[in-house]
Design an enzyme around this catalytic site. Structure first.
Site, PDB file in Angstrom:
ATOM      1  N   ARG A   1      92.988 -68.985  67.276  1.00 16.98           N
ATOM      2  CA  ARG A   1      91.836 -68.420  66.258  1.00 16.98           C
ATOM      3  C   ARG A   1      91.415 -67.167  67.731  1.00 16.98           C
ATOM      4  O   ARG A   1      91.510 -67.780  69.106  1.00 16.98           O
ATOM      5  CB  ARG A   1      90.420 -68.622  65.802  1.00 16.98           C
ATOM      6  CG  ARG A   1      91.037 -68.995  64.212  1.00 16.98           C
ATOM      7  CD  ARG A   1      89.521 -69.566  63.540  1.00 16.98           C
ATOM      8  NE  ARG A   1      88.695 -68.418  62.838  1.00 16.98           N
ATOM      9  CZ  ARG A   1      89.524 -67.373  62.337  1.00 16.98           C
ATOM     10  NH1 ARG A   1      90.415 -67.738  61.275  1.00 16.98           N
ATOM     11  NH2 ARG A   1      88.546 -66.384  62.144  1.00 16.98           N
TER      12      ARG A   1
ATOM     13  N   CYS B   1      84.950 -56.373  61.299  1.00 19.01           N
ATOM     14  CA  CYS B   1      85.898 -57.455  61.531  1.00 19.01           C
ATOM     15  C   CYS B   1      86.758 -57.660  60.042  1.00 19.01           C
ATOM     16  O   CYS B   1      87.320 -56.880  59.903  1.00 19.01           O
ATOM     17  CB  CYS B   1      85.445 -58.680  61.504  1.00 19.01           C
ATOM     18  SG  CYS B   1      86.775 -60.394  62.090  1.00 19.01           S
TER      19      CYS B   1
ATOM     20  N   HIS C   1      81.192 -58.996  65.808  1.00 17.13           N
ATOM     21  CA  HIS C   1      80.195 -58.850  65.020  1.00 17.13           C
ATOM     22  C   HIS C   1      79.106 -59.487  66.220  1.00 17.13           C
ATOM     23  O   HIS C   1      78.853 -58.988  67.187  1.00 17.13           O
ATOM     24  CB  HIS C   1      80.557 -60.597  64.496  1.00 17.13           C
ATOM     25  CG  HIS C   1      81.508 -60.875  63.279  1.00 17.13           C
ATOM     26  ND1 HIS C   1      81.602 -60.469  62.317  1.00 17.13           N
ATOM     27  CD2 HIS C   1      82.661 -61.136  63.193  1.00 17.13           C
ATOM     28  CE1 HIS C   1      82.329 -60.277  61.126  1.00 17.13           C
ATOM     29  NE2 HIS C   1      82.780 -60.513  61.911  1.00 17.13           N
TER      30      HIS C   1
HETATM   31  N1  GLN Z   1      89.668 -63.422  57.826  1.00 20.09           N
HETATM   32  C1  GLN Z   1      89.482 -62.499  58.719  1.00 20.09           C
HETATM   33  C2  GLN Z   1      90.389 -63.561  60.339  1.00 20.09           C
HETATM   34  O1  GLN Z   1      89.868 -64.188  60.973  1.00 20.09           O
HETATM   35  C3  GLN Z   1      88.811 -61.887  59.324  1.00 20.09           C
HETATM   36  C4  GLN Z   1      87.107 -63.360  60.101  1.00 20.09           C
HETATM   37  C5  GLN Z   1      85.980 -62.225  60.655  1.00 20.09           C
HETATM   38  O2  GLN Z   1      85.741 -61.509  59.428  1.00 20.09           O
HETATM   39  N2  GLN Z   1      85.082 -63.103  61.249  1.00 20.09           N
HETATM   40  O3  GLN Z   1      90.906 -62.431  60.361  1.00 20.09           O
END
Ligand code: GLN
Length: 258
Positions: free
Chosen positions: A141, A100, A214
């Site tokens: 998101r 990520c 993740h």
């Molecule tokens: N900040 C990044 C995003 O939201 C990565 C987030 C993450 O590592 N889960 O795209």
């Protein structure tokens, strides 16, 4: 003749105090347990901002986790100083897994939700843009449990052909060019992946792998953990392990609805 490995494997966990979301450290645990269970010798070292005395060339396998934009920007400044050093180990075909936020930093650029541009390493031929903050609501998101068909070729026969994991990112990652040496890691079956549009998840170049998964990723995807170990050891096969529990967990996650 099959090559087996006898030396100590040196693992570097990069920026664990900055980038470690949603159990990313479990990836390190999975790698080290799988080495221990096989009686293979290893050494694990954390490397964080400013620790430039710990040379990347001394390590065989690298891991970078995910994080928030502000931590990514701190890490990006340190990585900018070490850009050539990290590029050299990737060109030398040492494996690196980035999740990520770490994945985004391996690409060319990451434009944050506040429209700041973070310069990436350009190791992976991808770029990332987050939805602008003023337009953001929670819906924007990309959050899901993911199932994806693995496109990275494995060097051994595995009953698992998919990756399972959990994604939560606002960044949309796209390939810069279609004919690039950077290839998609997996093809989305369930979830969003790189950008929710092109059907791809993650990317790889040589043995450098970036993914949005993740979860932790490697305990649920033992075939990917072993592929990283094999590539790091530069050997053809590993002593087999009883992966009944890992494989049944993986299969349950393929069948889960959310
Ligand atoms: N900040 C990044 C995003 O939201 C990565 C987030 C993450 O590592 N889960 O795209």
């Amino acid at each position: 003749m099959k090559k087996t490995f006898r030396q100590k494997l040196k693992i570097a966990h990069l920026y664990p105090d900055f980038l470690n979301l949603y159990g990313d450290k479990g990836n390190i645990l999975a790698l080290t347990r799988r080495l221990e269970w096989r009686g293979l010798d290893f050494e694990l070292e954390n490397i964080t901002i400013g620790e430039h005395n710990k040379k990347f060339s001394d390590f065989d396998l690298f891991f970078i986790g995910g994080g928030q934009d502000s931590q990514q920007s701190d890490v990006a400044k340190d990585l900018a100083i070490r850009k050539n050093e990290l590029k050299a180990v990737i060109e030398f075909e040492k494996p690196l897994l980035a999740v990520c936020g770490g994945y985004q930093l391996l690409g060319k650029t990451y434009q944050t939700s506040e429209a700041d541009e973070i310069e990436g390493l350009g190791i992976l031929d991808v770029y990332t843009e987050a939805i602008k903050q003023e337009n953001t609501d929670k819906q924007d998101r990309l959050v899901a449990n993911v199932v994806a068909e693995l496109l990275l070729p494995l060097s051994f026969e595995s009953e698992l052909k998919t990756l399972v994991g959990f994604e939560n990112h606002s960044g949309r990652t796209r390939f810069s060019r279609q004919d690039s040496a950077t290839k998609p890691l997996a093809k989305i079956i369930k979830g969003h992946g790189n950008n929710g549009e092109d059907g791809f998840e993650g990317a790889y170049y040589k043995n450098c792998i970036g993914t949005y998964l993740h979860g932790s990723l490697l305990p649920k995807n033992p075939h990917l953990a072993d592929e990283l170990i094999l590539r790091a050891l530069k050997c053809d096969e590993l002593p087999s392990l009883n992966d009944e529990m890992e494989i049944s967990t993986h299969k349950v996650l393929i069948g889960s609805r959310c």
